[in-house]
Design a protein around this motif. Sequence first.
Motif, PDB file in Angstrom:
ATOM      1  N   ARG A 207      55.701  33.208   6.537  1.00 40.10           N
ATOM      2  CA  ARG A 207      54.721  33.295   5.453  1.00 40.10           C
ATOM      3  C   ARG A 207      54.179  31.895   5.122  1.00 40.10           C
ATOM      4  NH1 ARG A 207      57.714  36.158   1.597  1.00 40.10           N
ATOM      5  NH2 ARG A 207      56.823  38.103   2.427  1.00 40.10           N
ATOM      6  N   ASN A 208      52.873  31.849   4.852  1.00 39.62           N
ATOM      7  CA  ASN A 208      52.216  30.580   4.491  1.00 39.62           C
ATOM      8  C   ASN A 208      52.459  29.506   5.555  1.00 39.62           C
ATOM      9  OD1 ASN A 208      51.324  31.692   2.019  1.00 39.62           O
ATOM     10  ND2 ASN A 208      53.293  31.201   1.059  1.00 39.62           N
ATOM     11  N   ASN A 209      52.192  29.912   6.813  1.00 37.47           N
ATOM     12  CA  ASN A 209      52.289  28.973   7.935  1.00 37.47           C
ATOM     13  C   ASN A 209      53.692  28.380   8.052  1.00 37.47           C
ATOM     14  OD1 ASN A 209      51.272  27.653  10.188  1.00 37.47           O
ATOM     15  ND2 ASN A 209      50.652  25.855   9.003  1.00 37.47           N
ATOM     16  N   TYR A 210      54.676  29.246   8.041  1.00 35.74           N
ATOM     17  CA  TYR A 210      56.079  28.875   8.237  1.00 35.74           C
ATOM     18  C   TYR A 210      56.571  27.883   7.177  1.00 35.74           C
ATOM     19  CZ  TYR A 210      56.840  31.428  12.559  1.00 35.74           C
ATOM     20  OH  TYR A 210      57.005  32.423  13.488  1.00 35.74           O
ATOM     21  N   GLN A 211      56.215  28.167   5.959  1.00 37.28           N
ATOM     22  CA  GLN A 211      56.683  27.313   4.871  1.00 37.28           C
ATOM     23  C   GLN A 211      58.191  27.395   4.692  1.00 37.28           C
ATOM     24  OE1 GLN A 211      55.345  28.192   0.717  1.00 37.28           O
ATOM     25  NE2 GLN A 211      54.334  26.216   0.885  1.00 37.28           N
ATOM     26  N   GLN A 212      58.773  28.539   5.088  1.00 33.93           N
ATOM     27  CA  GLN A 212      60.221  28.726   4.908  1.00 33.93           C
ATOM     28  C   GLN A 212      60.927  28.936   6.249  1.00 33.93           C
ATOM     29  OE1 GLN A 212      61.757  28.233   2.198  1.00 33.93           O
ATOM     30  NE2 GLN A 212      60.067  28.196   0.720  1.00 33.93           N
ATOM     31  N   LEU A 213      60.652  28.043   7.186  1.00 36.59           N
ATOM     32  CA  LEU A 213      61.340  28.113   8.475  1.00 36.59           C
ATOM     33  C   LEU A 213      62.861  28.041   8.294  1.00 36.59           C
ATOM     34  CD1 LEU A 213      61.214  28.131  11.601  1.00 36.59           C
ATOM     35  CD2 LEU A 213      61.087  25.629  11.505  1.00 36.59           C
ATOM     36  N   ASN A 214      63.285  27.435   7.200  1.00 41.55           N
ATOM     37  CA  ASN A 214      64.726  27.298   6.948  1.00 41.55           C
ATOM     38  C   ASN A 214      65.428  28.652   6.871  1.00 41.55           C
ATOM     39  OD1 ASN A 214      63.166  27.321   4.295  1.00 41.55           O
ATOM     40  ND2 ASN A 214      65.254  27.674   3.538  1.00 41.55           N
ATOM     41  N   TYR A 215      64.708  29.726   6.514  1.00 40.51           N
ATOM     42  CA  TYR A 215      65.347  31.045   6.512  1.00 40.51           C
ATOM     43  C   TYR A 215      65.898  31.381   7.887  1.00 40.51           C
ATOM     44  CZ  TYR A 215      63.047  32.122   2.002  1.00 40.51           C
ATOM     45  OH  TYR A 215      62.632  32.126   0.689  1.00 40.51           O
ATOM     46  N   LEU A 216      65.114  31.121   8.919  1.00 35.12           N
ATOM     47  CA  LEU A 216      65.568  31.387  10.279  1.00 35.12           C
ATOM     48  C   LEU A 216      66.687  30.436  10.690  1.00 35.12           C
ATOM     49  CD1 LEU A 216      62.309  32.058  12.347  1.00 35.12           C
ATOM     50  CD2 LEU A 216      64.200  33.647  12.017  1.00 35.12           C
ATOM     51  N   LEU A 217      66.515  29.169  10.374  1.00 35.07           N
ATOM     52  CA  LEU A 217      67.523  28.181  10.764  1.00 35.07           C
ATOM     53  C   LEU A 217      68.856  28.458  10.084  1.00 35.07           C
ATOM     54  CD1 LEU A 217      65.357  24.916  10.639  1.00 35.07           C
ATOM     55  CD2 LEU A 217      65.826  26.401  12.590  1.00 35.07           C
TER      56      LEU A 217
ATOM     57  N   PHE B 256      68.490  25.371  16.986  1.00 32.50           N
ATOM     58  CA  PHE B 256      67.553  24.884  15.963  1.00 32.50           C
ATOM     59  C   PHE B 256      66.306  24.289  16.623  1.00 32.50           C
ATOM     60  CE2 PHE B 256      71.271  23.962  12.849  1.00 32.50           C
ATOM     61  CZ  PHE B 256      71.363  25.309  12.567  1.00 32.50           C
ATOM     62  N   ASN B 257      66.518  23.528  17.683  1.00 35.04           N
ATOM     63  CA  ASN B 257      65.384  22.904  18.369  1.00 35.04           C
ATOM     64  C   ASN B 257      64.445  23.970  18.949  1.00 35.04           C
ATOM     65  OD1 ASN B 257      66.339  20.332  17.778  1.00 35.04           O
ATOM     66  ND2 ASN B 257      67.439  20.129  19.720  1.00 35.04           N
ATOM     67  N   LYS B 258      65.012  25.026  19.486  1.00 32.05           N
ATOM     68  CA  LYS B 258      64.188  26.109  20.024  1.00 32.05           C
ATOM     69  C   LYS B 258      63.414  26.816  18.916  1.00 32.05           C
ATOM     70  CE  LYS B 258      67.233  27.084  23.959  1.00 32.05           C
ATOM     71  NZ  LYS B 258      68.136  28.069  24.595  1.00 32.05           N
ATOM     72  N   LEU B 259      64.083  27.100  17.808  1.00 34.86           N
ATOM     73  CA  LEU B 259      63.463  27.869  16.735  1.00 34.86           C
ATOM     74  C   LEU B 259      62.352  27.108  16.024  1.00 34.86           C
ATOM     75  CD1 LEU B 259      66.612  29.599  15.239  1.00 34.86           C
ATOM     76  CD2 LEU B 259      64.724  30.710  16.439  1.00 34.86           C
ATOM     77  N   ARG B 260      62.300  25.807  16.188  1.00 32.04           N
ATOM     78  CA  ARG B 260      61.196  25.045  15.601  1.00 32.04           C
ATOM     79  C   ARG B 260      59.881  25.289  16.341  1.00 32.04           C
ATOM     80  NH1 ARG B 260      65.614  21.251  14.868  1.00 32.04           N
ATOM     81  NH2 ARG B 260      66.047  21.129  12.612  1.00 32.04           N
ATOM     82  N   ASP B 261      59.955  25.897  17.513  1.00 31.69           N
ATOM     83  CA  ASP B 261      58.768  26.346  18.236  1.00 31.69           C
ATOM     84  C   ASP B 261      58.576  27.818  17.896  1.00 31.69           C
ATOM     85  OD1 ASP B 261      56.907  27.343  20.066  1.00 31.69           O
ATOM     86  OD2 ASP B 261      57.651  26.112  21.719  1.00 31.69           O
ATOM     87  N   LYS B 262      57.513  28.172  17.204  1.00 31.50           N
ATOM     88  CA  LYS B 262      57.347  29.551  16.731  1.00 31.50           C
ATOM     89  C   LYS B 262      57.250  30.550  17.880  1.00 31.50           C
ATOM     90  CE  LYS B 262      52.292  29.576  16.216  1.00 31.50           C
ATOM     91  NZ  LYS B 262      51.168  29.798  15.255  1.00 31.50           N
ATOM     92  N   ASN B 263      56.855  30.108  19.083  1.00 25.95           N
ATOM     93  CA  ASN B 263      56.798  31.031  20.213  1.00 25.95           C
ATOM     94  C   ASN B 263      58.181  31.555  20.594  1.00 25.95           C
ATOM     95  OD1 ASN B 263      53.926  30.966  20.799  1.00 25.95           O
ATOM     96  ND2 ASN B 263      54.261  28.849  21.448  1.00 25.95           N
ATOM     97  N   SER B 264      59.225  30.809  20.244  1.00 27.70           N
ATOM     98  CA  SER B 264      60.584  31.247  20.560  1.00 27.70           C
ATOM     99  C   SER B 264      61.026  32.413  19.689  1.00 27.70           C
ATOM    100  CB  SER B 264      61.572  30.088  20.371  1.00 27.70           C
ATOM    101  OG  SER B 264      61.801  29.824  18.989  1.00 27.70           O
ATOM    102  N   HIS B 265      60.275  32.706  18.629  1.00 26.21           N
ATOM    103  CA  HIS B 265      60.642  33.801  17.734  1.00 26.21           C
ATOM    104  C   HIS B 265      60.311  35.163  18.332  1.00 26.21           C
ATOM    105  CE1 HIS B 265      59.749  30.559  14.453  1.00 26.21           C
ATOM    106  NE2 HIS B 265      60.840  30.304  15.142  1.00 26.21           N
ATOM    107  N   TYR B 266      59.617  35.136  19.452  1.00 22.17           N
ATOM    108  CA  TYR B 266      59.202  36.370  20.107  1.00 22.17           C
ATOM    109  C   TYR B 266      59.803  36.424  21.505  1.00 22.17           C
ATOM    110  CZ  TYR B 266      56.023  36.374  16.174  1.00 22.17           C
ATOM    111  OH  TYR B 266      55.516  36.339  14.901  1.00 22.17           O
ATOM    112  N   MET B 267      60.032  37.632  21.975  1.00 24.69           N
ATOM    113  CA  MET B 267      60.676  37.831  23.273  1.00 24.69           C
ATOM    114  C   MET B 267      59.730  37.447  24.413  1.00 24.69           C
ATOM    115  SD  MET B 267      63.796  39.300  22.802  1.00 24.69           S
ATOM    116  CE  MET B 267      64.216  40.628  23.917  1.00 24.69           C
TER     117      MET B 267
END
Length: 498
Positions: free
Chosen positions: A441-451, A467-478
Motif C-alpha cells: 500500500r502507498n508504494n510499499y510504505q510498509q515493506l517492514n510487514y513482509l520483512l 530480506f535482500n530478496k524481498l526488497r525487490d518487489k518482483n520477488s513477492h510474486y511467483m
Amino acid sequence: MKQLITYTCLFAVLFSTAACNKWLDLQPQDGIVRDEFWQTKEQVDAAVTGIYAALLGSPDYNVSLAEYFFVWGEARTDMVSPGFRASSDEYDLVNVNILPTNIFANWRTVYQVINYCNTVIDLAPAVRNIDNTFTEEHLNRAQGEALAIRSLLYFYLVRTFEQVPLKLTATTSDEELQPLAKSGSDEILNQIVADLKKAEPALPLTYNNTAKDKGRVTRYTANAILADVYLWMEKYAECAAECDKIISSNRFGLIGGELSVFDEVYFKGNSSESIFELQFDAQKLNPFYFMHQTSTRRWSAAPHLMEEVFGVDIINPIPVVDKRGEGCSLRASDLSIWKYIGANDAGSSLRSAEQSFAHWIFYRYADVLLMKAEAINQLDQPLEASRLVKTVRERANALDFGMPMDSTSMQGMEEYILQERQREFAFEGKRWYDVLRNAKRNNYQQLNYLLNMVGTSIPKERQQAAFNKLRDKNSHYMPVYQYELQTNKLLVQNPFYK
C-alpha cells in the motif's frame, strides 16, 4: 454429491485433452463440444456443475486447487512450519528460494478450470436457439456463475504471479490453440471487476438450499470477491460498498454464544457465517489429511502461535481463551493444523482419512466485517473500523494482550486489523495476501510487514538473504513455471527469476 461425481466424470470426458503436451492443455477433442453436447439446458447445467467439480479436483491431474490455495497463501508466512514430509519445493517457498521449476509455480490446473468457465460463457448462448425451454434468465445465471468463478481464479493468479495470460475465450479444438503473452495486473484486475459487475445481477440471492447457497456462487459471492479485489486495488469506498451489500442483507452472522466455532464453521461446514466454500465430502475428499496429520505431515502450525498470536492467559483464575486458537485453528500439544484434521474442539479426536472432507472456505462473514474495517480505516475512519473489529473479537472471546487497539490512529488500526486477520483466518490461505496487500500500500510504505513476517518464519542464518530478496518487489510474486516458458514462447519470465 453423487450428482456432482457424475458430472465430474462427464466433464472429464467432455474436456479430455487431445494433445497433453500442448500449451496449457486446455482443449477437448475436436467436435465433441458443439456437435454432441451443447443441445439442452440440462447439458448447460451439467457443464456449470462440472466447473465446481473441477475446483474440487482436476479430472486430468487429480489435484485439488485447495492444496494450491493453502500453499500459496500460507507457505511463505509466519503461520506454518514445514513438516518432515515437506518437499524440497515447499522448503524453498518457506526460505524465499523459489525457482521456476517449483511445482507450486505451475498454474496449469487453474487455467484448466478457467477454460471450463470460458466454454460455458461462450457456448451456452447458442443452446437457446436449440432448446426453447432454456430461458434468458437461466442462461444469464449459468454465465454469471462461470464469470464469478473465472474472476476468483484470476484474482488468485494476479495476487500470486502479478502478470499472467488473460484468456477470455474457450479453447475447444486444436485449431484454437494459440500462445498468449502475459497481461499486466491492472488489465486483469479491471477485467475481474467488469466480469463481476456483469455477473452480479444475473446471480440468485439464494437457491433455497443451504448447501447450494454455500457451495454455489450467489450474488453475495460476487459482492465478497469484488470487495476483496477493490481492497487489493486500494479502492476503499468501493470495497466498503460491496461489504455493505452483504451486511445489509441480514442473511449472514457470526457464530457465537454457546455454539462452537470449530464445530459449526469447520467440522460441519456451511454455517450461517459462510458465503462460499468448496463442498468436499465422503465421496470427494480434500487433500488435507495427509498434508497435516502426524505420520505424513507436510505442514504444521508455527510454534509461536499460541503465545504470540492467540495469547495464553496466565493472570485470571479462569483463563480467558480465544475460541479460534487451541482446539480450533491448531492443537498446541503437537502443532497440528486442527481446522482440517480435527474431529472435535477438545483437541482429543482426529478425523480419519475417510473423514477428510473439511470444506475450503473462500469467504465468510467475518471476512466481510474485517475487509470493511480495513477499507474504512484507510478512509480515515479508525473509530468505526474498531467497532467492526470488536464485533469479531467479542464473538471469539479474544484475549487482550500485546499491542492495544488504538481507535484514534489510522496506522495503529491498520496494524491491529492485520493482526486480527491473522487470528481469524489462520490456515485459510489468506495470510500471505493480507500481509502483501498491506505492505504494498502507498508504494510499499510498509515493506517492514513482509520483512517482519519472514524474520519470524525462517532460520536466522537465512534471514539476511531473504530480506535482500524481498526488497525487490518482483520477488513477492511467483516465477513463470519453466515448462510454460518452453511451450509458450510469448511468455516472459518475472524479472526477479531471470
